[in-house]
Design an enzyme around this catalytic site. Structure first.
Site, PDB file in Angstrom:
ATOM      1  N   ASP A   9       9.340   7.679  -0.439  1.00 22.88           N
ATOM      2  CA  ASP A   9       9.119   6.236  -0.251  1.00 22.88           C
ATOM      3  C   ASP A   9       9.601   5.542  -1.524  1.00 22.88           C
ATOM      4  O   ASP A   9       9.878   6.196  -2.532  1.00 22.88           O
ATOM      5  CB  ASP A   9       7.614   5.968  -0.032  1.00 22.88           C
ATOM      6  CG  ASP A   9       7.288   4.482   0.132  1.00 22.88           C
ATOM      7  OD1 ASP A   9       7.982   3.804   0.911  1.00 22.88           O
ATOM      8  OD2 ASP A   9       6.362   3.982  -0.537  1.00 22.88           O
ATOM      9  N   SER A  10       9.630   4.215  -1.488  1.00 26.67           N
ATOM     10  CA  SER A  10       9.953   3.467  -2.702  1.00 26.67           C
ATOM     11  C   SER A  10       8.839   3.596  -3.740  1.00 26.67           C
ATOM     12  O   SER A  10       9.055   3.319  -4.910  1.00 26.67           O
ATOM     13  CB  SER A  10      10.138   1.988  -2.363  1.00 26.67           C
ATOM     14  OG  SER A  10       8.947   1.483  -1.780  1.00 26.67           O
ATOM     15  N   TYR A  41      11.798  -1.954  -2.226  1.00 22.10           N
ATOM     16  CA  TYR A  41      13.056  -1.792  -1.490  1.00 22.10           C
ATOM     17  C   TYR A  41      13.297  -2.986  -0.554  1.00 22.10           C
ATOM     18  O   TYR A  41      14.442  -3.304  -0.246  1.00 22.10           O
ATOM     19  CB  TYR A  41      12.994  -0.534  -0.603  1.00 22.10           C
ATOM     20  CG  TYR A  41      13.360   0.783  -1.256  1.00 22.10           C
ATOM     21  CD1 TYR A  41      13.623   0.896  -2.621  1.00 22.10           C
ATOM     22  CD2 TYR A  41      13.439   1.949  -0.477  1.00 22.10           C
ATOM     23  CE1 TYR A  41      13.953   2.123  -3.192  1.00 22.10           C
ATOM     24  CE2 TYR A  41      13.769   3.172  -1.034  1.00 22.10           C
ATOM     25  CZ  TYR A  41      14.033   3.266  -2.386  1.00 22.10           C
ATOM     26  OH  TYR A  41      14.364   4.479  -2.937  1.00 22.10           O
ATOM     27  N   GLY A  42      12.219  -3.586  -0.092  1.00 17.89           N
ATOM     28  CA  GLY A  42      12.303  -4.584   0.992  1.00 17.89           C
ATOM     29  C   GLY A  42      13.337  -5.674   0.814  1.00 17.89           C
ATOM     30  O   GLY A  42      14.060  -6.001   1.749  1.00 17.89           O
ATOM     31  N   CYS A  72       8.870   5.537   4.790  1.00 16.68           N
ATOM     32  CA  CYS A  72       9.161   4.177   4.351  1.00 16.68           C
ATOM     33  C   CYS A  72       9.900   3.495   5.500  1.00 16.68           C
ATOM     34  O   CYS A  72      10.975   3.972   5.918  1.00 16.68           O
ATOM     35  CB  CYS A  72      10.044   4.239   3.108  1.00 16.68           C
ATOM     36  SG  CYS A  72      10.633   2.645   2.538  1.00 16.68           S
ATOM     37  N   ASN A  73       9.353   2.414   6.021  1.00 17.60           N
ATOM     38  CA  ASN A  73      10.021   1.706   7.120  1.00 17.60           C
ATOM     39  C   ASN A  73      11.361   1.130   6.665  1.00 17.60           C
ATOM     40  O   ASN A  73      12.326   1.095   7.430  1.00 17.60           O
ATOM     41  CB  ASN A  73       9.136   0.566   7.625  1.00 17.60           C
ATOM     42  CG  ASN A  73       7.910   1.076   8.337  1.00 17.60           C
ATOM     43  OD1 ASN A  73       6.963   1.540   7.704  1.00 17.60           O
ATOM     44  ND2 ASN A  73       7.909   1.022   9.648  1.00 17.60           N
ATOM     45  N   THR A  74      11.394   0.642   5.422  1.00 21.13           N
ATOM     46  CA  THR A  74      12.607   0.005   4.919  1.00 21.13           C
ATOM     47  C   THR A  74      13.743   1.023   4.795  1.00 21.13           C
ATOM     48  O   THR A  74      14.866   0.777   5.239  1.00 21.13           O
ATOM     49  CB  THR A  74      12.321  -0.647   3.551  1.00 21.13           C
ATOM     50  OG1 THR A  74      11.194  -1.508   3.700  1.00 21.13           O
ATOM     51  CG2 THR A  74      13.502  -1.435   3.044  1.00 21.13           C
ATOM     52  N   GLU A 151       1.222  -1.485  -5.374  1.00 18.24           N
ATOM     53  CA  GLU A 151       1.744  -0.590  -6.415  1.00 18.24           C
ATOM     54  C   GLU A 151       0.872  -0.649  -7.671  1.00 18.24           C
ATOM     55  O   GLU A 151       0.719   0.335  -8.380  1.00 18.24           O
ATOM     56  CB  GLU A 151       3.188  -0.977  -6.789  1.00 18.24           C
ATOM     57  CG  GLU A 151       4.222  -0.524  -5.785  1.00 18.24           C
ATOM     58  CD  GLU A 151       4.447   0.984  -5.771  1.00 18.24           C
ATOM     59  OE1 GLU A 151       4.482   1.607  -6.840  1.00 18.24           O
ATOM     60  OE2 GLU A 151       4.574   1.530  -4.654  1.00 18.24           O
ATOM     61  N   CYS A 183       4.910  -1.390   7.324  1.00 21.68           N
ATOM     62  CA  CYS A 183       5.274  -0.987   5.961  1.00 21.68           C
ATOM     63  C   CYS A 183       4.226   0.021   5.541  1.00 21.68           C
ATOM     64  O   CYS A 183       3.019  -0.225   5.708  1.00 21.68           O
ATOM     65  CB  CYS A 183       5.267  -2.194   5.031  1.00 21.68           C
ATOM     66  SG  CYS A 183       5.409  -1.752   3.282  1.00 21.68           S
ATOM     67  N   THR A 184       4.674   1.139   4.980  1.00 24.12           N
ATOM     68  CA  THR A 184       3.715   2.227   4.700  1.00 24.12           C
ATOM     69  C   THR A 184       2.783   1.915   3.528  1.00 24.12           C
ATOM     70  O   THR A 184       1.801   2.622   3.319  1.00 24.12           O
ATOM     71  CB  THR A 184       4.457   3.549   4.441  1.00 24.12           C
ATOM     72  OG1 THR A 184       5.426   3.342   3.388  1.00 24.12           O
ATOM     73  CG2 THR A 184       5.162   4.020   5.700  1.00 24.12           C
ATOM     74  N   HIS A 185       3.071   0.853   2.787  1.00 23.93           N
ATOM     75  CA  HIS A 185       2.121   0.444   1.739  1.00 23.93           C
ATOM     76  C   HIS A 185       0.851  -0.181   2.346  1.00 23.93           C
ATOM     77  O   HIS A 185      -0.223  -0.113   1.750  1.00 23.93           O
ATOM     78  CB  HIS A 185       2.756  -0.598   0.813  1.00 23.93           C
ATOM     79  CG  HIS A 185       3.651  -0.015  -0.253  1.00 23.93           C
ATOM     80  ND1 HIS A 185       4.891   0.509   0.015  1.00 23.93           N
ATOM     81  CD2 HIS A 185       3.469   0.116  -1.594  1.00 23.93           C
ATOM     82  CE1 HIS A 185       5.448   0.925  -1.120  1.00 23.93           C
ATOM     83  NE2 HIS A 185       4.594   0.699  -2.110  1.00 23.93           N
TER      84      HIS A 185
HETATM   85  N1  DGL Z   1       6.737   1.312   1.888  1.00 19.70           N
HETATM   86  C1  DGL Z   1       7.949   0.717   2.272  1.00 19.70           C
HETATM   87  C2  DGL Z   1       8.065   0.408   3.729  1.00 19.70           C
HETATM   88  O1  DGL Z   1       7.450   1.075   4.510  1.00 19.70           O
HETATM   89  C3  DGL Z   1       8.760  -0.066   1.322  1.00 19.70           C
HETATM   90  C4  DGL Z   1       8.170  -1.253   0.669  1.00 19.70           C
HETATM   91  C5  DGL Z   1       9.120  -1.782  -0.356  1.00 19.70           C
HETATM   92  O2  DGL Z   1       9.500  -1.023  -1.256  1.00 19.70           O
HETATM   93  O3  DGL Z   1       9.519  -2.949  -0.236  1.00 19.70           O
HETATM   94  O4  DGL Z   1       8.801  -0.465   4.139  1.00 19.70           O
END
Ligand code: DGL
Length: 272
Positions: A9-10, A41-42, A72-74, A151, A183-185
């Site tokens: 993931d990011s 990453y978004g 990570c979805n992104t 984060e 988003c996995t966060h």
């Molecule tokens: N956890 C990530 C996701 O699922 C990325 C969030 C990010 O880095 O912007 O999209």
């Protein structure tokens, strides 16, 4: 030797997926990569996230991973198809916003989706919407700043609450009965989300379904670890190792040793 499962993931977001994987198959050895030197990453261009994802995959494969979870979805939006083409021998599990289960169960026909800008712009999301969201209204929001708050470990502070209130209040006014965490966060702020939306709104975290799919692919390839021993886990970050290791007990429920890596051009090397 039992093959390891690579997860990336990011940043700390993928730990919400890893938590479900550890619950589902505790004996599996794990390599976890957090690209905290580049988080978030978004807002980044797809091409850049694709290049990061490729280098991270190469790093994890070199260290013995056989199957990769793009937690990570992104990164899934930007790179999943490219990764499958580039590494055809590697099974990948990716993330996509859980619009399907939301559309199947919503009563009001109004569903909130929280994800990053890149996820909303990607073809993967467009295809999920086209296939599953017929007759349902999706209200989308990118929750600016929320990934950074998570984060920092700020799971329940006034600033984090304000971001979520801004996103969710207008959705509640329009009658959503379901929120999809794209988003996995975001699963790390589910308690706060529940406080805001109340018990009548379903909050969908896809991590358990992703863990089941991960296990199916491991079993299909004969790579599943079994037995009473907990599988080892190695953690890598392109950010600060102490920072990630301090968050592991609360985010994952276990401690771990984190090693720092550096980006050298488009390659990743172990630091020190
Ligand atoms: N956890 C990530 C996701 O699922 C990325 C969030 C990010 O880095 O912007 O999209």
């Amino acid at each position: 030797m039992i093959p390891a499962l690579g997860v990336f993931d990011s940043g700390v977001g993928g730990l919400s997926v890893l938590r479900a994987i550890r619950a589902q198959m505790p004996a599996q050895p794990i390599l976890y990569f957090a690209d905290q030197g580049h988080v978030p990453y978004g807002p980044r261009p797809m091409q850049e996230v694709r290049a990061f994802s490729r280098a991270i995959t190469e790093f994890l494969l070199e260290r013995g991973a056989k199957e990769i979870v793009v937690a990570c979805n992104t990164a899934s939006a930007a790179a999943l198809r490219y990764l499958r083409q580039t590494f055809p021998e590697v099974p990948f599990v990716g993330m996509e916003p859980a619009v399907k289960p939301a559309a199947e169960t919503t009563q009001t026909g109004m569903v909130g989706v929280l994800a990053t800008p890149a996820t909303f712009q990607g073809e993967l999301y467009a295809s999920v919407v086209e296939r599953f969201a017929g007759g349902v209204t999706l209200l989308q929001d990118t929750c600016p700043g929320l990934v950074q708050q998570i984060e920092r470990g700020e799971l329940d502070t006034p600033a984090t609450r304000a971001i979520l209130e801004n996103s969710l209040r207008p959705m509640l006014e329009r009658g959503i009965d379901t929120v999809v965490l794209g988003c996995t966060h975001y699963p790390f702020v589910i308690p706060l989300i529940r406080q805001i939306v109340g018990s009548g709104v379903r909050v969908i975290d896809p991590a358990p379904a992703v863990a089941r799919q991960t296990e199916r692919l491991l079993v299909a390839n004969g790579w599943q670890a079994s037995g009473p021993e907990r599988g080892g886990a190695e953690y890598f970050t392109s950010g600060r190792a102490e920072n990630l290791s301090s968050l592991l007990p609360s985010f994952l429920g276990e401690e771990g040793i984190v090693r720092r890596v550096d980006w050298v051009g488009e390659k990743i090397v172990l630091a020190g």
